[in-house]
Design a protein around this motif. Structure first.
Motif, PDB file in Angstrom:
ATOM      1  N   PHE A 142       0.848  -1.193   0.000  1.00 12.44           N
ATOM      2  CA  PHE A 142       0.000   0.000   0.000  1.00 12.44           C
ATOM      3  C   PHE A 142       0.882   1.240   0.000  1.00 12.44           C
ATOM      4  N   TRP A 143       0.260   2.375  -0.242  1.00 14.04           N
ATOM      5  CA  TRP A 143       1.019   3.620  -0.309  1.00 14.04           C
ATOM      6  C   TRP A 143       0.779   4.434   0.953  1.00 14.04           C
ATOM      7  N   MET A 144       1.856   5.001   1.462  1.00 10.90           N
ATOM      8  CA  MET A 144       1.745   5.767   2.688  1.00 10.90           C
ATOM      9  C   MET A 144       2.338   7.163   2.519  1.00 10.90           C
ATOM     10  N   ILE A 145       1.661   8.122   3.107  1.00 13.99           N
ATOM     11  CA  ILE A 145       2.143   9.498   3.137  1.00 13.99           C
ATOM     12  C   ILE A 145       2.671   9.737   4.544  1.00 13.99           C
ATOM     13  N   GLU A 146       3.947  10.095   4.649  1.00 13.69           N
ATOM     14  CA  GLU A 146       4.544  10.233   5.974  1.00 13.69           C
ATOM     15  C   GLU A 146       5.284  11.560   6.135  1.00 13.69           C
ATOM     16  N   PRO A 147       4.604  12.561   6.705  1.00 18.10           N
ATOM     17  CA  PRO A 147       5.307  13.799   7.009  1.00 18.10           C
ATOM     18  C   PRO A 147       6.087  13.664   8.317  1.00 18.10           C
ATOM     19  N   GLU A 148       7.152  14.435   8.431  1.00 12.74           N
ATOM     20  CA  GLU A 148       7.937  14.458   9.672  1.00 12.74           C
ATOM     21  C   GLU A 148       8.261  15.926   9.935  1.00 12.74           C
ATOM     22  N   ILE A 149       7.837  16.424  11.092  1.00  9.12           N
ATOM     23  CA  ILE A 149       7.998  17.861  11.345  1.00  9.12           C
ATOM     24  C   ILE A 149       8.986  18.128  12.470  1.00  9.12           C
ATOM     25  N   ALA A 150       9.843  19.127  12.258  1.00  7.42           N
ATOM     26  CA  ALA A 150      10.935  19.428  13.181  1.00  7.42           C
ATOM     27  C   ALA A 150      10.506  20.439  14.234  1.00  7.42           C
ATOM     28  N   PHE A 151      11.121  20.356  15.392  1.00  3.28           N
ATOM     29  CA  PHE A 151      10.824  21.262  16.506  1.00  3.28           C
ATOM     30  C   PHE A 151       9.321  21.255  16.771  1.00  3.28           C
ATOM     31  N   ALA A 152       8.798  20.051  16.910  1.00  5.20           N
ATOM     32  CA  ALA A 152       7.344  19.901  17.009  1.00  5.20           C
ATOM     33  C   ALA A 152       7.002  18.763  17.973  1.00  5.20           C
ATOM     34  N   ASP A 153       5.836  18.862  18.593  1.00  2.48           N
ATOM     35  CA  ASP A 153       5.389  17.823  19.512  1.00  2.48           C
ATOM     36  C   ASP A 153       4.108  17.153  19.004  1.00  2.48           C
ATOM     37  N   LEU A 154       3.509  16.327  19.861  1.00  2.21           N
ATOM     38  CA  LEU A 154       2.347  15.547  19.422  1.00  2.21           C
ATOM     39  C   LEU A 154       1.152  16.437  19.066  1.00  2.21           C
ATOM     40  N   ALA A 155       0.977  17.542  19.794  1.00  4.79           N
ATOM     41  CA  ALA A 155      -0.150  18.441  19.490  1.00  4.79           C
ATOM     42  C   ALA A 155       0.035  19.045  18.094  1.00  4.79           C
ATOM     43  N   ASP A 156       1.277  19.422  17.768  1.00  2.00           N
ATOM     44  CA  ASP A 156       1.553  19.948  16.415  1.00  2.00           C
ATOM     45  C   ASP A 156       1.271  18.882  15.359  1.00  2.00           C
ATOM     46  N   ASP A 157       1.596  17.650  15.701  1.00  2.00           N
ATOM     47  CA  ASP A 157       1.413  16.528  14.781  1.00  2.00           C
ATOM     48  C   ASP A 157      -0.083  16.345  14.472  1.00  2.00           C
ATOM     49  N   MET A 158      -0.900  16.401  15.515  1.00  2.00           N
ATOM     50  CA  MET A 158      -2.353  16.241  15.318  1.00  2.00           C
ATOM     51  C   MET A 158      -2.914  17.432  14.544  1.00  2.00           C
ATOM     52  N   ASP A 159      -2.382  18.617  14.834  1.00  2.00           N
ATOM     53  CA  ASP A 159      -2.829  19.806  14.083  1.00  2.00           C
ATOM     54  C   ASP A 159      -2.580  19.609  12.586  1.00  2.00           C
ATOM     55  N   LEU A 160      -1.378  19.124  12.268  1.00  2.00           N
ATOM     56  CA  LEU A 160      -1.022  18.936  10.856  1.00  2.00           C
ATOM     57  C   LEU A 160      -1.917  17.881  10.205  1.00  2.00           C
ATOM     58  N   ALA A 161      -2.145  16.783  10.909  1.00  2.00           N
ATOM     59  CA  ALA A 161      -2.976  15.698  10.353  1.00  2.00           C
ATOM     60  C   ALA A 161      -4.389  16.210  10.079  1.00  2.00           C
ATOM     61  N   GLU A 162      -4.909  16.976  11.011  1.00  2.00           N
ATOM     62  CA  GLU A 162      -6.269  17.485  10.863  1.00  2.00           C
ATOM     63  C   GLU A 162      -6.353  18.464   9.693  1.00  2.00           C
ATOM     64  N   GLU A 163      -5.361  19.331   9.605  1.00  2.00           N
ATOM     65  CA  GLU A 163      -5.336  20.312   8.513  1.00  2.00           C
ATOM     66  C   GLU A 163      -5.239  19.604   7.162  1.00  2.00           C
ATOM     67  N   MET A 164      -4.417  18.563   7.124  1.00  2.00           N
ATOM     68  CA  MET A 164      -4.211  17.844   5.866  1.00  2.00           C
ATOM     69  C   MET A 164      -5.476  17.115   5.412  1.00  2.00           C
ATOM     70  N   VAL A 165      -6.107  16.405   6.312  1.00  2.00           N
ATOM     71  CA  VAL A 165      -7.326  15.665   5.941  1.00  2.00           C
ATOM     72  C   VAL A 165      -8.379  16.642   5.433  1.00  2.00           C
ATOM     73  N   ARG A 166      -8.505  17.762   6.124  1.00  3.59           N
ATOM     74  CA  ARG A 166      -9.512  18.743   5.712  1.00  3.59           C
ATOM     75  C   ARG A 166      -9.179  19.359   4.340  1.00  3.59           C
TER      76      ARG A 166
END
Ligand code: 4AD
Ligand code: MG
Length: 462
Positions: A243-267
């Motif tokens: 299967f194909w996976m999209i995997e972003p990795e963000i620097a100087f960031a924590d779990l809350a930032d990670d969820m923010d990015l996921a939510e923004e991306m899906v939307r």
């Protein structure tokens, strides 16, 4: 060859009549009247076919008689306003060329075929309306994913497919070898991988994450988007072996930032889909899932729930539902639990975060309670788990200990540990399963119908 041809999509969007146009495509249907033959021609550029009308004047050239359903044709003619209600434009044919005939045993003569049947002819199914729509959507979504990240200054990293490490530590890897399986070299009964192609064990990657992390600690925000492979023996409607996976990795960031990015991306992706693939999407609403627009709208508008794992277990236990698997702290959530949370209890996407460390991968950052890790799963209606992600353990000593606790070899992960010795920084990322996402946005219920050539246990055709 046929360089002047236009796409059906562009002709159907024309603002005025045009003379001497050319198209190339495949005949979907043919109907013969006394003086005319009517052809529905589809070239894959859009869902709609264009009607081409050939003036046969009672006589049809022998070659034209062979043009039936499935045949490849080139058509020259004039684009004129259609007197019919169903389409704005049609082609008055001046010249029609049979490029490739499709004899009567062409398997898609009927208007509708079952998904199960079409899976047995994966080489022909993209010629149906439904699969044409699916694979145009898939293409557009892949583009939108790149656009989302590129607009935000993320760099695209090509992580390797052949790997020497098991990212998820679940042992679900396909082996890569050039050994002659009939005579594998051994030393004292143990396989001598020193003799193999890479002089060590090699596998197909289950995730690009470990390889992309060093790039995150160099280029800042990065992402990888490629095929991943799992030899997990689960024959479900939501698992494939490739299967194909999209995997972003963000620097100087924590779990809350990670969820923010996921939510923004899906939307963002849903918005893009609704704006750019309306016709194809409408097919899925009409024939596959009547609730589709309502669900997509709801996701676009509602804020995603953020729910600690411990609370999720409490909610499940208090639900009064008799689940097949009892929800217990320390155990993974089953699909029935995931779907209860997102479809029944909250009725919108739910991030479950701070998971027991025992059931999660070694690289996830340990929380101060010593029991949980900063991990998150995004659960969505209709699917269950769509995304898995975490803040990464950036502290050398803790990571080193986790590698030992998981009995992973230092030899395989020394380079990963080294990124924590030199300029380590908090960072986080996630993986979005592209096929699960396509199921989510089209309402399709079997993952085999969102990937061109599905690979599943005991099944590798084509
Ligand atoms: O939760 P997973 O295993 O997470 C990772 O691989 C992390 N390394 C990602 C990261 O943090 N960079 O997988 C991520 C997603 C799942 O949520 C699911 O959508 C999809 O990949 N997935 C599958 N899709 C189809 N078939 C399978 N067998 C899948 N396994 C996982
Ligand atoms: Mg997961």
């Amino acid at each position: 060859m046929f360089k002047d041809r236009q796409s059906v999509a562009s002709l159907l969007g024309a603002t005025s009549a045009q003379s001497a146009i050319q198209i190339c495509g495949w005949v979907r249907t043919r109907r013969d009247a006394k003086l005319f033959s009517f052809f529905e021609i589809n070239d894959g550029s859009c869902l709609a076919s264009i009607q081409a009308i050939l003036d046969t004047d009672g006589e049809t050239h022998i070659e034209l008689k062979a043009i039936g359903t499935g045949a490849a044709v080139a058509v020259e003619g004039d684009l004129v306003e259609s007197p019919g209600k169903e389409q704005k434009w049609e082609i008055r044919v001046t010249n029609m060329l049979l490029i490739g005939a499709a004899p009567a045993d062409y398997p898609m003569q009927k208007k509708r075929h079952s998904d199960e049947f079409l899976r047995t002819i994966a080489h022909l199914r993209p010629r149906t309306n439904k699969f044409g729509a699916m694979f145009r959507i898939r293409s557009r979504m892949a583009f939108a994913i790149h656009q989302f990240f590129q607009e935000r200054e993320f760099h695209y990293v090509h992580t390797p497919i052949i790997t020497g490490s098991d990212c998820e530590g679940a042992g679900e890897m396909f082996r890569v070898t050039t050994f002659d399986l009939a005579s594998v070299p051994k030393i004292d009964g143990a396989i001598d991988f020193g003799e193999d192609f890479f002089a060590k064990e090699a596998h197909l990657t289950v995730s690009g994450q470990l390889a992309v992390e060093p790039y995150c600690l160099a280029l800042g925000n990065v992402y990888t988007f490629g095929p991943t492979f799992r030899s997990e023996n689960s024959n479900t409607s939501r698992h494939v072996s490739e299967f194909w996976m999209i995997e972003p990795e963000i620097a100087f960031a924590d779990l809350a930032d990670d969820m923010d990015l996921a939510e923004e991306m899906v939307r963002y992706l849903i918005k893009y889909l609704r704006a750019h693939c309306a016709d194809d999407l409408a097919l899925f609403e009409k024939f596959v899932d009547k609730e589709l627009t309502a669900r997509l709208e709801q996701v676009e508008k509602s804020e995603f729930v953020r729910l600690p794992y411990t609370k999720a277990i409490d909610i499940l236990r208090a639900s009064g539902v008799s689940f097949e698997h009892e929800p217990t702290w320390g155990a993974d959530l089953q699909t029935e639990h995931e779907r209860y949370l997102t479809e029944t209890h909250f009725r919108r996407p739910v991030f479950v975060f701070d998971w027991p460390k025992e059931i999660k991968a070694f690289y996830m950052r340990e929380n101060d309670d010593g029991k949980t890790v900063a991990a998150m799963d995004l659960l969505v209606p209709h699917i269950g788990e769509l995304i898995g992600g975490s803040q990464r353990e950036e502290r050398y000593d803790k990571l080193h200990r986790r590698i030992e606790e998981n009995s992973l070899s230092h030899e395989d992960y020394w380079w990963y540990l080294e990124t924590r010795r030199f300029g380590s920084a908090p960072h986080a990322g996630f993986g979005l399963g592209f096929e699960r996402f396509l199921m989510f946005v089209t309402g399709v219920t079997n993952i085999r119908d969102v990937i061109p050539y599905p690979r599943t246990p005991k099944h590798l055709e084509f």
